[in-house]
Write an enzyme that holds these catalytic residues in place. Structure first.
Site, PDB file in Angstrom:
ATOM      1  N   LYS A  34       0.837  -1.201   0.000  1.00 17.11           N
ATOM      2  CA  LYS A  34       0.000   0.000   0.000  1.00 17.11           C
ATOM      3  C   LYS A  34       0.875   1.255   0.000  1.00 17.11           C
ATOM      4  O   LYS A  34       1.903   1.323   0.694  1.00 17.11           O
ATOM      5  CB  LYS A  34      -0.892  -0.017   1.246  1.00 17.11           C
ATOM      6  CG  LYS A  34      -1.913   1.123   1.347  1.00 17.11           C
ATOM      7  CD  LYS A  34      -2.780   0.927   2.582  1.00 17.11           C
ATOM      8  CE  LYS A  34      -3.869   1.971   2.706  1.00 17.11           C
ATOM      9  NZ  LYS A  34      -4.745   1.739   3.875  1.00 17.11           N
ATOM     10  N   SER A 111      -9.357   1.714   3.112  1.00 22.46           N
ATOM     11  CA  SER A 111      -8.547   2.454   2.155  1.00 22.46           C
ATOM     12  C   SER A 111      -7.475   1.606   1.479  1.00 22.46           C
ATOM     13  O   SER A 111      -6.777   2.064   0.585  1.00 22.46           O
ATOM     14  CB  SER A 111      -7.884   3.636   2.861  1.00 22.46           C
ATOM     15  OG  SER A 111      -7.016   3.198   3.891  1.00 22.46           O
ATOM     16  N   SER A 135      -9.806  -0.547   7.271  1.00 18.51           N
ATOM     17  CA  SER A 135      -9.268  -0.467   5.919  1.00 18.51           C
ATOM     18  C   SER A 135      -8.601  -1.731   5.406  1.00 18.51           C
ATOM     19  O   SER A 135      -8.243  -1.801   4.229  1.00 18.51           O
ATOM     20  CB  SER A 135      -8.280   0.704   5.824  1.00 18.51           C
ATOM     21  OG  SER A 135      -8.961   1.927   5.937  1.00 18.51           O
TER      22      SER A 135
END
Length: 398
Positions: A34, A111, A135
């Site tokens: 990420k 996210s 997330s």
């Protein structure tokens, strides 16, 4: 590095060499990261054009990423995240939205959107994400993956863009339990609390009632399928005031998020996307009194859940209320679903206890996850239980 990215998972950074060990427990596995985690040779954009513009090329790699590389995992790219990691939907107004390989007409969740999509789409075997309000857990359920929010503070967040430090945790995704557990063996070390072979399974009606009726029925059927191998769950009450926990979580996270990102937003007049704009406006307005009251709520809930779980209890609950919303849903629909989901997701965040989402069901062709929350420090044995539960859940009742 990957040339083809059919699910729009990866940030299109120029390729830079990232060394990994030739051998190790994760050798042969590909790793996506990420874009909150620093990787040497790459910028860290945090889903924000302003952060990306200020980033520069990082000279060091985040320790958690380095640990995976030294265990043999091969880096294949940095993945998209919602703007400043402050969303659950996987839609970024500046960089677009990854496609959910498990249900292309539905959102990936966020996210950690790109990381979940990369693993679900078989573009990576494992992927790092982060979880503040859900997330990792929400995208795990939406994309049909194993995903974990570890015990708060157990894993390093050094050289990782923060959102709300008293909630932030790194986490990871995998398609199958064996690979998921291998990553845990590398990252977690020995548990401080080891669950027994047959832990006390706990269920709360008020939590299952947060799911839509069709999803609730599916997940209760899954629980019945695991009874022969894992035992009958005990019915308990976890939270008499889910709304109070929801608001406490929002206020603490909001205050911390504003302290982290507010000065940058105000200094540069950062244009924020839909939803994110509203959340930061709300965060800015949180008073000291509201924050203090919310901290008291968190402390009381953490104490209550610790007593309920003891050292041998595991709470079963829906990860989120339903399968992923449609990608065509408007912002108000997505916000309504997000707020409902947070009434479930806030329990792991407020307590700081480990939570694993397990892919156990499908509805209308889309995945649906069941979660396990264990005592703080029981992460590795909770993963082992999650793998056993997923296998048991495959057994059909005649």
């Amino acid at each position: 590095m990957l040339v083809d990215d059919p699910f729009r998972c990866f940030v299109p950074y120029p390729e830079a060499p990232v060394k990994s060990a030739a051998t190790g427990p994760l050798a042969g596995l590909t790793l996506a990261v990420k874009d909150l985690f620093d990787v040497k040779g790459y910028p860290t954009g945090a889903g924000s054009p302003i952060v990306l513009a200020q980033s520069g090329i990082k000279a060091k790699t985040a320790p958690i990423v380095k640990t995976l590389l030294e265990a043999g995992a091969r880096f294949v790219g940095k993945t998209h995240t919602d703007e400043l990691a402050f969303s659950l939907n996987g839609k970024n107004a500046h960089f677009g939205a990854p496609i959910n390989p498990a249900a292309p007409e539905r959102i990936t969740g966020g996210s950690s959107s790109g990381s979940a999509a990369a693993v679900a789409g078989r573009l990576a075997d494992i992927a790092l994400g982060s979880d503040t309000g859900g997330s990792v857990r929400a995208p795990s359920s939406y994309c049909g993956l194993f995903g974990i929010r570890p015990s708060h503070g157990r894993l390093s967040l050094k050289r990782v863009w923060p959102l709300a430090q008293s909630f932030d945790t790194p986490g990871w995704f995998a398609r199958d339990g064996e690979v998921f557990a291998r990553v845990g063996d590398v990252l977690l070390g020995k548990d401080k609390v080891t669950l027994p072979e047959t832990p006390r399974l706990l269920m709360a009606d008020e939590l299952f009632a947060q799911a839509v009726p069709e999803a609730e029925t599916l997940l209760r059927n899954v629980v019945q399928r695991i009874v022969p191998q894992l035992g009958e769950p005990l019915s308990i009450t976890v939270a008499r005031d889910l709304d109070g926990l929801y608001w406490a979580s929002r206020r603490i996270q909001g205050r911390e998020a504003w302290l982290n990102d507010g000065p940058m937003i105000e200094r540069f007049g950062v244009p924020l996307g839909p939803g994110v704009t509203d959340r930061f406006a709300y965060a800015k307005a949180i008073t000291d009194a509201d924050f203090a009251k919310s901290e008291s709520v968190r402390k009381r809930f953490r104490t209550r859940l610790a007593k309920l779980l003891g050292s041998d209890g595991v709470l079963l609950l829906p990860t989120v209320p339903d399968i992923a919303p449609l990608a065509s849903a408007d912002e108000s629909e997505l916000d309504d679903f997000r707020n409902r989901a947070l009434r479930l997701l806030c329990l792991g965040g407020l307590s700081g206890f480990p939570q694993v989402s397990v892919p156990v069901a499908r509805r209308e062709g889309a995945p649906l996850g069941l979660s396990l929350i264990g005592p703080k420090g029981s992460d590795a044995s909770l993963i082992a239980l999650a793998v056993r539960l997923e296998r048991a859940a495959r057994i059909r009742i005649a």
